[in-house]
Design an enzyme around this catalytic site. Structure first.
Site, mmCIF file in Angstrom:
data_model
loop_
_atom_site.group_PDB
_atom_site.id
_atom_site.type_symbol
_atom_site.label_atom_id
_atom_site.label_comp_id
_atom_site.label_asym_id
_atom_site.label_seq_id
_atom_site.Cartn_x
_atom_site.Cartn_y
_atom_site.Cartn_z
ATOM 1 N N ARG A 78 0.849 -1.187 0.000
ATOM 2 C CA ARG A 78 0.000 0.000 0.000
ATOM 3 C C ARG A 78 0.887 1.240 0.000
ATOM 4 N NH1 ARG A 78 -2.892 3.115 4.723
ATOM 5 N NH2 ARG A 78 -4.027 4.577 3.408
ATOM 6 N N HIS A 122 -3.379 10.872 0.499
ATOM 7 C CA HIS A 122 -2.840 10.682 1.850
ATOM 8 C C HIS A 122 -2.269 12.038 2.298
ATOM 9 C CE1 HIS A 122 -1.254 7.400 4.745
ATOM 10 N NE2 HIS A 122 -0.985 8.563 5.317
ATOM 11 N N GLU A 167 -7.581 8.183 6.085
ATOM 12 C CA GLU A 167 -7.909 8.807 7.371
ATOM 13 C C GLU A 167 -8.481 10.212 7.268
ATOM 14 O OE1 GLU A 167 -4.693 8.438 10.177
ATOM 15 O OE2 GLU A 167 -4.783 6.269 10.143
ATOM 16 N N ASN A 293 -7.550 1.424 9.788
ATOM 17 C CA ASN A 293 -6.250 1.739 10.381
ATOM 18 C C ASN A 293 -6.455 1.731 11.887
ATOM 19 O OD1 ASN A 293 -5.606 2.232 7.717
ATOM 20 N ND2 ASN A 293 -5.092 4.390 7.995
ATOM 21 N N TYR A 295 -4.659 1.785 15.708
ATOM 22 C CA TYR A 295 -3.476 1.961 16.564
ATOM 23 C C TYR A 295 -3.790 1.759 18.043
ATOM 24 C CZ TYR A 295 -0.959 3.421 12.446
ATOM 25 O OH TYR A 295 -0.366 3.416 11.214
ATOM 26 N N GLU A 354 -3.539 -0.202 8.054
ATOM 27 C CA GLU A 354 -2.399 0.258 8.857
ATOM 28 C C GLU A 354 -2.512 -0.334 10.257
ATOM 29 O OE1 GLU A 354 -1.621 4.487 9.173
ATOM 30 O OE2 GLU A 354 -2.062 4.792 7.046
HETATM 31 C C1 FCB Z 1 -1.576 7.274 10.596
HETATM 32 C C2 FCB Z 1 -1.204 7.821 9.228
HETATM 33 C C3 FCB Z 1 0.142 7.361 8.726
HETATM 34 C C4 FCB Z 1 1.167 7.289 9.836
HETATM 35 C C5 FCB Z 1 0.636 6.526 11.023
HETATM 36 C C6 FCB Z 1 1.615 6.376 12.153
HETATM 37 O O1 FCB Z 1 -2.474 8.144 11.217
HETATM 38 O O2 FCB Z 1 -2.171 7.452 8.274
HETATM 39 O O3 FCB Z 1 0.525 8.209 7.682
HETATM 40 O O4 FCB Z 1 1.594 8.554 10.157
HETATM 41 O O5 FCB Z 1 -0.515 7.150 11.505
#
Ligand code: FCB
Length: 446
Positions: A78, A122, A167, A293, A295, A354
């Site tokens: 990607r 992006h 995002e 995505n 985290y 992500e």
């Molecule tokens: C996300 C972004 C990516 C990167 C990660 C750590 O929010 O999409 O570009 O910065 O965080």
């Protein structure tokens, strides 16, 4: 308990990057300036004044990077396409040299047996469009669809699936509401027309891509939201935050309507941005895949600052990454289960586009990253075992890169990059991921 090796046959293993974070070469071959080129020049905007002007020099070193991906055994890669390389002012004639770069990249990936998965936006909007309001201007949505058609006409014969936006939540809130990312505007809730116009751009681009027989995905940063306590006030604050972070983006695309934003004080038509018929334009083209995505979860309490309808609080008693983000692998399982519950049959297959963590440079071998990836992939396998349709996993990131407002301070790569010499050195997590992909593949080869 199912674990990562129980992920289904045909599950796609990948890694992700983004143009401004790795390419460098910002003035080459006719590329125009983006909002990020302008934002990084603002004093104090980025830690230590770092910029993406050189980054990983991927624009010149992509063959070396593809060799690393091939050795890793990736099914898919990607990356994002820099709109200002294709249309330096965001409209009008195509810059042939810019488009040719992605043409070479796609061919080189296919040659290495890796499926290209491009993201069209992006965060690097051509500055010329920002000068006319950027995503606050409705016209940007139409320009985006035109750009999508141009790129698809050139690459669509070799690239079957496309991600429109990356995002939109983070871009809207960090870029237009808080001013901590490019374009650096601090409009608070009045930034939300930028969210609507990105979604409108997504819908218009999705139609253009579908007309060409291509598949369409949208990647958002999604987070499971948890109230800080059992109190009614914390529950209400959590609900308001969930509407802003998650449902503002997923509801219109999957259900064709916006969530109730009244707790945020935002009018139903998002300050006049939503015109009659817009939610149909966003919803009707349909989505072939949802990019998630993930985290960390977000813990929310009732506001202490009367200006905001919520307070974001830390999650104590769990490890934190070098960035300070709480590590909660089960949050991924909970998020996926919640999506399935909330959207039912309206939910398309999911791809994790992500997931990863930054680790202190001094940590060797990078055990925290291996632990992070292993635990999140186990949580993912559990979600799949519970019935969520997840087709692939793209870790963030292949390489250490320019981490936006943090500059080069956060290292997310499976591959270490020495930014002074551009030397790439695979980390222990690279070897670990490579082995996982190999073992998983062998399971089904027999
Ligand atoms: C996300 C972004 C990516 C990167 C990660 C750590 O929010 O999409 O570009 O910065 O965080």
């Amino acid at each position: 308990m199912p674990d990562r090796l129980d992920l289904p046959a045909g599950f796609r293993w990948g890694a992700a990057t983004a143009a401004y974070q790795i390419e460098g070469a910002v003035d080459e071959d006719g590329r125009g300036p983006s909002v990020w080129d302008v934002f990084v020049a603002r004093p104090g905007a980025v830690r230590d004044g770092h910029t993406g002007a050189v980054a990983c020099d991927h624009y010149h070193r992509y063959p070396e990077d593809i060799a690393l991906m091939k050795d890793l055994g990736l099914d898919g890669y990607r990356f994002s396409i820099a709109w200002p390389r294709i249309q330096p002012t965001g409209a009008g004639p195509v810059n042939a040299a810019g488009l040719a770069f992605y043409d070479r990249l796609v061919d080189a990936l296919l040659e290495a047996g890796i499926e290209p998965l491009p993201t069209l936006f992006h965060w690097d909007l051509p500055q010329a469009l920002e000068d006319h309001g950027g995503w606050l201007n409705r016209d940007t949505a139409y320009r985006f669809a035109e750009y999508a058609g141009t790129v698809a006409d050139r690459l669509g014969d070799r690239v079957p699936a496309w991600i429109t936006l990356n995002e939109p939540f983070v871009h809207t809130v960090f870029g237009y509401a808080m001013g901590i990312h490019g374009p650096g505007r601090a409009l608070m809730f009045e930034a939300l027309p930028a969210a609507h116009h990105q979604l409108l751009g997504h819908g218009l681009a999705a139609s253009v891509l579908h007309e060409r027989g291509l598949k369409v995905m949208l990647s958002n940063n999604l987070t499971p939201v948890e109230p800080a306590s059992g109190s009614a006030e914390d529950a209400a604050a959590a609900q308001a935050y969930d509407a802003l972070h998650n449902r503002l983006f997923t509801d219109p695309v999957l259900l064709g309507r916006y969530p109730d934003l009244s707790a945020l004080g935002v009018p139903d038509d998002i300050y006049g941005a939503v015109h009659p018929g817009d939610t149909d334009l966003i919803h009707t083209p349909g989505l072939d895949g949802l990019g998630v995505n993930y985290y960390n979860p977000t813990r929310v309490a009732a506001p202490t600052d009367p200006g905001l309808p919520f307070d974001l609080v830390d999650i104590p008693d769990v490890p934190h990454t070098a960035f300070g983000w709480p590590v909660v692998p089960d949050g991924l399982r909970r998020l996926l289960a919640h999506l399935r519950e909330s959207y039912g049959t309206a939910l398309p297959p999911i791809t994790i586009t992500e997931n990863g963590c930054s680790v202190e440079e001094s940590t060797d071998p990078d055990q925290p990253r291996i632990d992070y990836l292993a635990a999140h992939l186990d949580a993912l396998a559990q979600a799949v075992a519970e019935g969520v349709d997840v087709r692939g996993y793209y870790t963030w990131s292949l390489l250490d890169n320019f981490e936006w407002a943090e500059g080069y301070h956060q290292r997310f790569g499976l591959v270490h990059v020495d930014f002074a010499t551009q030397r790439r050195t695979p980390r222990a997590s690279y070897a670990w991921y490579r082995q996982l992909i190999r073992v998983h593949r062998e399971r089904f080869a027999k």
